[in-house]
Design a protein around this motif. Structure first.
Motif, PDB file in Angstrom:
ATOM      1  N   THR A   4       6.878 -22.786  41.240  1.00 38.32           N
ATOM      2  CA  THR A   4       5.429 -22.613  41.200  1.00 38.32           C
ATOM      3  C   THR A   4       4.746 -23.827  40.588  1.00 38.32           C
ATOM      4  O   THR A   4       5.265 -24.453  39.666  1.00 38.32           O
ATOM      5  CB  THR A   4       5.079 -21.360  40.394  1.00 38.32           C
ATOM      6  N   CYS A   5       3.578 -24.130  41.115  1.00 37.94           N
ATOM      7  CA  CYS A   5       2.718 -25.196  40.580  1.00 37.94           C
ATOM      8  C   CYS A   5       1.314 -24.631  40.455  1.00 37.94           C
ATOM      9  O   CYS A   5       0.801 -24.022  41.406  1.00 37.94           O
ATOM     10  CB  CYS A   5       2.744 -26.399  41.513  1.00 37.94           C
ATOM     11  N   ARG A   6       0.718 -24.837  39.297  1.00 37.85           N
ATOM     12  CA  ARG A   6      -0.634 -24.331  39.056  1.00 37.85           C
ATOM     13  C   ARG A   6      -1.546 -25.489  38.685  1.00 37.85           C
ATOM     14  O   ARG A   6      -1.218 -26.293  37.799  1.00 37.85           O
ATOM     15  CB  ARG A   6      -0.630 -23.280  37.960  1.00 37.85           C
ATOM     16  N   ILE A  36      -8.056 -26.807  43.815  1.00 38.35           N
ATOM     17  CA  ILE A  36      -7.841 -28.052  44.549  1.00 38.35           C
ATOM     18  C   ILE A  36      -7.673 -27.778  46.044  1.00 38.35           C
ATOM     19  O   ILE A  36      -7.074 -28.581  46.770  1.00 38.35           O
ATOM     20  CB  ILE A  36      -6.635 -28.838  44.000  1.00 38.35           C
ATOM     21  N   SER A  37      -8.181 -26.620  46.510  1.00 37.84           N
ATOM     22  CA  SER A  37      -8.024 -26.253  47.917  1.00 37.84           C
ATOM     23  C   SER A  37      -6.541 -26.318  48.272  1.00 37.84           C
ATOM     24  O   SER A  37      -5.732 -25.668  47.631  1.00 37.84           O
ATOM     25  CB  SER A  37      -8.881 -27.151  48.798  1.00 37.84           C
ATOM     26  N   ASN A  38      -6.186 -27.108  49.270  1.00 40.25           N
ATOM     27  CA  ASN A  38      -4.765 -27.259  49.615  1.00 40.25           C
ATOM     28  C   ASN A  38      -4.310 -28.712  49.478  1.00 40.25           C
ATOM     29  O   ASN A  38      -3.407 -29.170  50.171  1.00 40.25           O
ATOM     30  CB  ASN A  38      -4.484 -26.743  51.024  1.00 40.25           C
ATOM     31  N   TYR A  39      -4.905 -29.436  48.539  1.00 37.50           N
ATOM     32  CA  TYR A  39      -4.570 -30.842  48.335  1.00 37.50           C
ATOM     33  C   TYR A  39      -3.376 -30.967  47.389  1.00 37.50           C
ATOM     34  O   TYR A  39      -3.490 -31.405  46.235  1.00 37.50           O
ATOM     35  CB  TYR A  39      -5.779 -31.605  47.805  1.00 37.50           C
ATOM     36  N   LEU A  40      -2.216 -30.589  47.901  1.00 38.91           N
ATOM     37  CA  LEU A  40      -1.038 -30.482  47.061  1.00 38.91           C
ATOM     38  C   LEU A  40       0.197 -30.937  47.825  1.00 38.91           C
ATOM     39  O   LEU A  40       0.409 -30.514  48.969  1.00 38.91           O
ATOM     40  CB  LEU A  40      -0.878 -29.017  46.622  1.00 38.91           C
ATOM     41  N   ASN A  41       0.954 -31.831  47.205  1.00 38.85           N
ATOM     42  CA  ASN A  41       2.210 -32.307  47.789  1.00 38.85           C
ATOM     43  C   ASN A  41       3.396 -31.857  46.950  1.00 38.85           C
ATOM     44  O   ASN A  41       3.262 -31.614  45.748  1.00 38.85           O
ATOM     45  CB  ASN A  41       2.219 -33.842  47.842  1.00 38.85           C
ATOM     46  N   TRP A  42       4.555 -31.799  47.586  1.00 43.93           N
ATOM     47  CA  TRP A  42       5.821 -31.528  46.894  1.00 43.93           C
ATOM     48  C   TRP A  42       6.814 -32.641  47.189  1.00 43.93           C
ATOM     49  O   TRP A  42       6.923 -33.103  48.332  1.00 43.93           O
ATOM     50  CB  TRP A  42       6.420 -30.208  47.364  1.00 43.93           C
ATOM     51  N   TYR A  43       7.533 -33.045  46.156  1.00 47.41           N
ATOM     52  CA  TYR A  43       8.548 -34.085  46.267  1.00 47.41           C
ATOM     53  C   TYR A  43       9.865 -33.573  45.683  1.00 47.41           C
ATOM     54  O   TYR A  43       9.885 -32.740  44.766  1.00 47.41           O
ATOM     55  CB  TYR A  43       8.145 -35.345  45.496  1.00 47.41           C
ATOM     56  N   GLN A  44      10.953 -34.139  46.183  1.00 46.16           N
ATOM     57  CA  GLN A  44      12.296 -33.890  45.659  1.00 46.16           C
ATOM     58  C   GLN A  44      12.824 -35.199  45.091  1.00 46.16           C
ATOM     59  O   GLN A  44      12.694 -36.247  45.737  1.00 46.16           O
ATOM     60  CB  GLN A  44      13.222 -33.419  46.789  1.00 46.16           C
ATOM     61  N   GLN A  45      13.430 -35.142  43.921  1.00 46.94           N
ATOM     62  CA  GLN A  45      14.016 -36.350  43.351  1.00 46.94           C
ATOM     63  C   GLN A  45      15.437 -36.066  42.880  1.00 46.94           C
ATOM     64  O   GLN A  45      15.670 -35.122  42.117  1.00 46.94           O
ATOM     65  CB  GLN A  45      13.198 -36.892  42.179  1.00 46.94           C
ATOM     66  N   LYS A  46      16.362 -36.905  43.316  1.00 40.96           N
ATOM     67  CA  LYS A  46      17.740 -36.825  42.859  1.00 40.96           C
ATOM     68  C   LYS A  46      17.988 -37.921  41.832  1.00 40.96           C
ATOM     69  O   LYS A  46      17.285 -38.935  41.824  1.00 40.96           O
ATOM     70  CB  LYS A  46      18.684 -36.933  44.053  1.00 40.96           C
ATOM     71  N   PRO A  47      18.973 -37.725  40.963  1.00 42.92           N
ATOM     72  CA  PRO A  47      19.198 -38.702  39.881  1.00 42.92           C
ATOM     73  C   PRO A  47      19.371 -40.126  40.397  1.00 42.92           C
ATOM     74  O   PRO A  47      20.130 -40.371  41.350  1.00 42.92           O
ATOM     75  CB  PRO A  47      20.490 -38.190  39.228  1.00 42.92           C
ATOM     76  N   GLY A  48      18.638 -41.040  39.785  1.00 47.75           N
ATOM     77  CA  GLY A  48      18.737 -42.451  40.134  1.00 47.75           C
ATOM     78  C   GLY A  48      18.039 -42.841  41.421  1.00 47.75           C
ATOM     79  O   GLY A  48      18.152 -43.997  41.857  1.00 47.75           O
ATOM     80  N   SER A  91       9.705 -24.717  52.455  1.00 48.87           N
ATOM     81  CA  SER A  91       8.371 -24.317  52.868  1.00 48.87           C
ATOM     82  C   SER A  91       7.446 -24.297  51.656  1.00 48.87           C
ATOM     83  O   SER A  91       7.892 -24.142  50.509  1.00 48.87           O
ATOM     84  CB  SER A  91       8.386 -22.938  53.533  1.00 48.87           C
ATOM     85  N   GLY A  92       6.170 -24.481  51.908  1.00 52.65           N
ATOM     86  CA  GLY A  92       5.178 -24.479  50.861  1.00 52.65           C
ATOM     87  C   GLY A  92       4.038 -23.544  51.219  1.00 52.65           C
ATOM     88  O   GLY A  92       3.748 -23.335  52.392  1.00 52.65           O
ATOM     89  N   SER A  93       3.415 -22.996  50.197  1.00 53.69           N
ATOM     90  CA  SER A  93       2.271 -22.125  50.427  1.00 53.69           C
ATOM     91  C   SER A  93       1.324 -22.218  49.237  1.00 53.69           C
ATOM     92  O   SER A  93       1.655 -22.792  48.193  1.00 53.69           O
ATOM     93  CB  SER A  93       2.725 -20.681  50.630  1.00 53.69           C
ATOM     94  N   GLY A  94       0.148 -21.635  49.443  1.00 59.47           N
ATOM     95  CA  GLY A  94      -0.817 -21.576  48.362  1.00 59.47           C
ATOM     96  C   GLY A  94      -2.096 -22.305  48.684  1.00 59.47           C
ATOM     97  O   GLY A  94      -2.162 -23.122  49.605  1.00 59.47           O
ATOM     98  N   SER A  95      -3.104 -21.994  47.889  1.00 58.85           N
ATOM     99  CA  SER A  95      -4.405 -22.627  48.027  1.00 58.85           C
ATOM    100  C   SER A  95      -5.194 -22.310  46.765  1.00 58.85           C
ATOM    101  O   SER A  95      -4.938 -21.298  46.098  1.00 58.85           O
ATOM    102  CB  SER A  95      -5.140 -22.086  49.255  1.00 58.85           C
ATOM    103  N   GLY A  96      -6.136 -23.190  46.434  1.00 60.47           N
ATOM    104  CA  GLY A  96      -6.910 -22.953  45.222  1.00 60.47           C
ATOM    105  C   GLY A  96      -6.218 -23.526  44.007  1.00 60.47           C
ATOM    106  O   GLY A  96      -6.168 -24.744  43.834  1.00 60.47           O
ATOM    107  N   THR A  97      -5.658 -22.643  43.179  1.00 61.13           N
ATOM    108  CA  THR A  97      -4.980 -23.120  41.976  1.00 61.13           C
ATOM    109  C   THR A  97      -3.479 -22.838  41.949  1.00 61.13           C
ATOM    110  O   THR A  97      -2.769 -23.427  41.136  1.00 61.13           O
ATOM    111  CB  THR A  97      -5.582 -22.477  40.709  1.00 61.13           C
TER     112      THR A  97
END
Lengths: 108, 128
Positions: free
Chosen positions: A22-24, A29-41, A63-69
């Motif tokens: 979850t991200c709050r 922010i409407s749907n102005y939201l990105n998700w990233y994955q990071q592996k070590p190094g 998959s991603g979902s949500g809107s607003g906050t």
């Protein structure tokens, strides 16, 4: 500035599990939201933009979902290569492009 | 395939200037649709966006408030690259520094921005 808060900070799961992160945002922010994955190094890798649009080449188990906050990133069935740290990011047209503090997904 | 190649010193003395370069292949620093960013990552600050440069008939820059008085990001069109300069560094500037391309996708009247290509990162330590 808008603050981005992720939960949980860490998560233990097994291969094959369904996982939700979850991200709050501190304000809508409407749907102005990105998700990233990071592996070590490694540098972060874009998974999802506009809250729910899958970046080209990213497996459909993400998959991603949500809107607003309130936003979620879901991995439908964990594979070994999915154990990593995941970040959300505010993505308005104007900066700052604030990141969440990260959620570390570990093998149970 | 767009690639970003970072270069620069891994050790900088306190009060001196941190300088890094990001060379672009497969795209142009003068692109009218992309923006070129610097982001850093440290255990204490997490992922922190520092600033960007972009061209839309003229050059623009945006900087994070936290570093605005100390940072300069410059494009170099002759070499198709962009650079980061951070002045008066302290040990708190110790971090992994990344360059990244910011791209966008349009949905009707709305534009969605994201960092879709990243450099490999440069570990910079500020120490005497």
């Amino acid at each position: 500035d808008i603050q981005m808060t992720q939960s949980p900070s860490s998560l233990s799961a097994s291969v094959g599990d369904r996982v939700t992160i979850t991200c709050r945002a501190s304000q809508s922010i409407s749907n102005y939201l990105n998700w990233y994955q990071q592996k070590p190094g490694k540098a972060p890798k874009l998974l999802i933009y506009a809250a729910s649009s899958l970046q080209s080449g990213v497996p459909s188990r993400f998959s991603g979902s949500g809107s607003g906050t309130d936003f979620t990133l879901t991995i439908s069935s964990l594979l070994p290569e999915d154990f990593a740290t995941y970040y959300c990011q505010l993505s308005y047209s104007t900066p700052p492009y604030t990141f969440g503090q990260g959620t570390k997904l570990e093998i149970k | 395939q767009v690639q970003l190649q970072q270069s620069g010193p891994g050790l900088v003395k306190p009060s001196q200037t941190l300088s890094l370069t990001c060379a672009i292949s497969g795209d142009s620093v003068s692109s009218n649709s992309a923006a070129w960013n610097w982001i850093r990552q440290s255990p204490s600050r997490g992922l922190e966006w520092l600033g960007r440069t972009y061209y839309r008939s003229k050059w623009y820059n945006d900087y994070a408030v936290s570093v605005k008085s100390r940072i300069t990001i410059n494009p170099d069109t002759s070499k198709n690259q962009f650079s980061l300069q951070l002045n008066s560094v302290t040990p708190e500037d110790t971090a992994v520094y990344y360059c990244a391309r910011q791209n966008w996708n349009r949905r009707g009247a709305y534009y969605y921005y994201y960092m879709d290509v990243w450099g490999k990162g440069t570990t910079v330590t500020v120490s005497s």
